[in-house]
Design a protein around this motif. Structure first.
Motif, mmCIF file in Angstrom:
data_model
loop_
_atom_site.group_PDB
_atom_site.id
_atom_site.type_symbol
_atom_site.label_atom_id
_atom_site.label_comp_id
_atom_site.label_asym_id
_atom_site.label_seq_id
_atom_site.Cartn_x
_atom_site.Cartn_y
_atom_site.Cartn_z
ATOM 1 N N TYR A 67 35.192 23.391 47.340
ATOM 2 C CA TYR A 67 36.033 22.260 47.727
ATOM 3 C C TYR A 67 37.431 22.403 47.121
ATOM 4 N N ASP A 68 38.381 21.776 47.745
ATOM 5 C CA ASP A 68 39.748 21.737 47.220
ATOM 6 C C ASP A 68 39.871 20.479 46.369
ATOM 7 N N ILE A 69 39.534 20.611 45.089
ATOM 8 C CA ILE A 69 39.482 19.467 44.182
ATOM 9 C C ILE A 69 40.694 19.476 43.255
ATOM 10 N N ALA A 70 41.382 18.378 43.212
ATOM 11 C CA ALA A 70 42.550 18.261 42.343
ATOM 12 C C ALA A 70 42.122 17.969 40.905
ATOM 13 N N SER A 71 42.948 18.350 39.956
ATOM 14 C CA SER A 71 42.715 18.000 38.561
ATOM 15 C C SER A 71 43.190 16.579 38.314
ATOM 16 N N GLY A 72 42.492 15.875 37.442
ATOM 17 C CA GLY A 72 42.930 14.526 37.117
ATOM 18 C C GLY A 72 41.775 13.595 36.842
ATOM 19 N N VAL A 73 42.074 12.379 36.456
ATOM 20 C CA VAL A 73 41.048 11.395 36.111
ATOM 21 C C VAL A 73 41.231 10.101 36.904
ATOM 22 N N TYR A 74 41.685 10.255 38.154
ATOM 23 C CA TYR A 74 41.771 9.118 39.065
ATOM 24 C C TYR A 74 40.904 9.401 40.282
ATOM 25 N N PRO A 75 40.364 8.370 40.939
ATOM 26 C CA PRO A 75 39.447 8.587 42.066
ATOM 27 C C PRO A 75 40.019 9.444 43.186
ATOM 28 N N ASP A 76 41.280 9.263 43.516
ATOM 29 C CA ASP A 76 41.916 10.037 44.587
ATOM 30 C C ASP A 76 43.268 10.504 44.090
ATOM 31 N N MET A 77 43.357 11.808 43.794
ATOM 32 C CA MET A 77 44.569 12.322 43.172
ATOM 33 C C MET A 77 45.724 12.491 44.162
ATOM 34 N N TYR A 123 34.141 11.019 35.722
ATOM 35 C CA TYR A 123 34.690 9.988 34.838
ATOM 36 C C TYR A 123 35.714 9.121 35.562
ATOM 37 N N SER A 124 36.416 9.706 36.520
ATOM 38 C CA SER A 124 37.460 8.959 37.227
ATOM 39 C C SER A 124 36.893 7.784 38.016
ATOM 40 N N PHE A 125 35.615 7.827 38.362
ATOM 41 C CA PHE A 125 34.977 6.732 39.105
ATOM 42 C C PHE A 125 34.176 5.803 38.197
ATOM 43 N N SER A 126 34.115 6.129 36.915
ATOM 44 C CA SER A 126 33.200 5.417 36.021
ATOM 45 C C SER A 126 33.585 3.955 35.790
ATOM 46 N N GLY A 127 34.817 3.590 36.080
ATOM 47 C CA GLY A 127 35.226 2.202 35.892
ATOM 48 C C GLY A 127 34.842 1.294 37.051
ATOM 49 N N LYS A 128 34.428 1.879 38.153
ATOM 50 C CA LYS A 128 34.023 1.073 39.297
ATOM 51 C C LYS A 128 32.665 0.438 39.037
ATOM 52 N N GLN A 129 32.339 -0.614 39.789
ATOM 53 C CA GLN A 129 31.131 -1.388 39.502
ATOM 54 C C GLN A 129 30.198 -1.443 40.704
ATOM 55 N N ASN A 130 28.900 -1.579 40.408
ATOM 56 C CA ASN A 130 27.923 -1.777 41.473
ATOM 57 C C ASN A 130 27.824 -3.262 41.827
ATOM 58 N N LYS A 131 26.893 -3.598 42.702
ATOM 59 C CA LYS A 131 26.791 -4.979 43.185
ATOM 60 C C LYS A 131 26.377 -5.957 42.097
ATOM 61 N N LYS A 132 25.796 -5.444 41.016
ATOM 62 C CA LYS A 132 25.368 -6.309 39.911
ATOM 63 C C LYS A 132 26.436 -6.436 38.839
ATOM 64 N N GLY A 133 27.600 -5.806 39.057
ATOM 65 C CA GLY A 133 28.680 -5.891 38.082
ATOM 66 C C GLY A 133 28.551 -4.890 36.960
#
Length: 237
Positions: A67-77, A123-133
């Motif tokens: 895959y063409d994956i960018a470096s970084g710690v955000y969901p969409d670089m 880690y870039s997605f780790s701050g997002k939450q599921n339906k239970k918060g």
């Protein structure tokens, strides 16, 4: 690679009474080799994948290096200066899986640069939450597989498993497995007469890891994930 399962592995599959058919597993092979080049890490990971499939788990293996994956710690670089980033597509596969297994070769005693990038992007997605918060990775099981011909199996496992549990994955007992040949120049796992596919210690640990991941994922799914009390980010100011 199709492994020849030993009598114990076959017996446990045949005697299994747990329904795993609604579970999905994703194997991220963090080799530095693009498909279809032979990957020794894929060779060992395929043993775990083969056992899971025999038990009804939908188990898929992907090489992030394809895959063409960018470096970084955000969901969409692409929102942070990069022209292209295919990580969001891979992230969908990750969130669709009940089990995540990260595999990596050892280079200079460390996990591969691709494995480092994968951990960063997880880690870039780790701050997002599921339906239970809760944080998004709660309710999933994680493990790792390491290969190489130099020391570092436990060191790499320690690093990967720490990263997975830190972002929310549940790590079962014996959640890592690995194989290394003679330290220094020598045969790799899939090389002729390496002894890797026949190694009893590696086969045992890989089998234990596989079953523990399936059992943990089964329990988590049946219980609706981890109880949502005392860990809901949505309720913390």
């Amino acid at each position: 690679m199709k492994h020849t399962l030993n009598s114990i592995q076959k017996q446990w599959i045949e005697e299994n009474e747990t329904d795993f058919s609604d579970l999905k597993a994703l194997f991220l092979n963090c080799t530095l080799k693009k498909s279809p080049e032979v990957s020794n890490t894929a060779g060992l990971m395929s043993l775990s994948q083969q056992i899971m499939k025999a038990c009804g788990v939908a188990a898929k293996m992907i090489r992030p290096v394809d895959y063409d994956i960018a470096s970084g710690v955000y969901p969409d670089m692409t929102e942070h200066g990069w022209d292209k980033d295919e990580w969001p597509d891979l992230q969908k596969e990750i969130l669709d899986a009940n089990i995540l297994v990260i595999g990596t070769p050892i280079w200079l005693g460390e996990k591969s640069s691709v494995a480092n990038m994968v951990i960063e992007r997880l880690y870039s997605f780790s701050g997002k939450q599921n339906k239970k918060g809760q944080y998004i990775y709660y309710g999933r099981a994680g493990g790792c597989i390491i290969t190489g011909n130099e020391d570092g199996v436990k060191h790499c496992s320690m690093s990967i498993l720490y990263g997975l549990q830190h972002i929310g994955y549940t790590i079962p007992p014996q959640a890592d497995a690995g194989w290394i040949g003679e330290v220094g120049p020598g045969p790799s796992y899939l090389d002729e007469n390496s002894g890797g596919p026949e190694n009893d210690f590696t086969n045992r640990n890989t089998t234990f890891m596989t079953w523990n991941l399936m059992h943990t994922a089964r329990m988590l799914k049946d219980s609706g994930g981890l109880p949502a009390h005392g860990n809901q980010r949505s309720l913390w100011p």
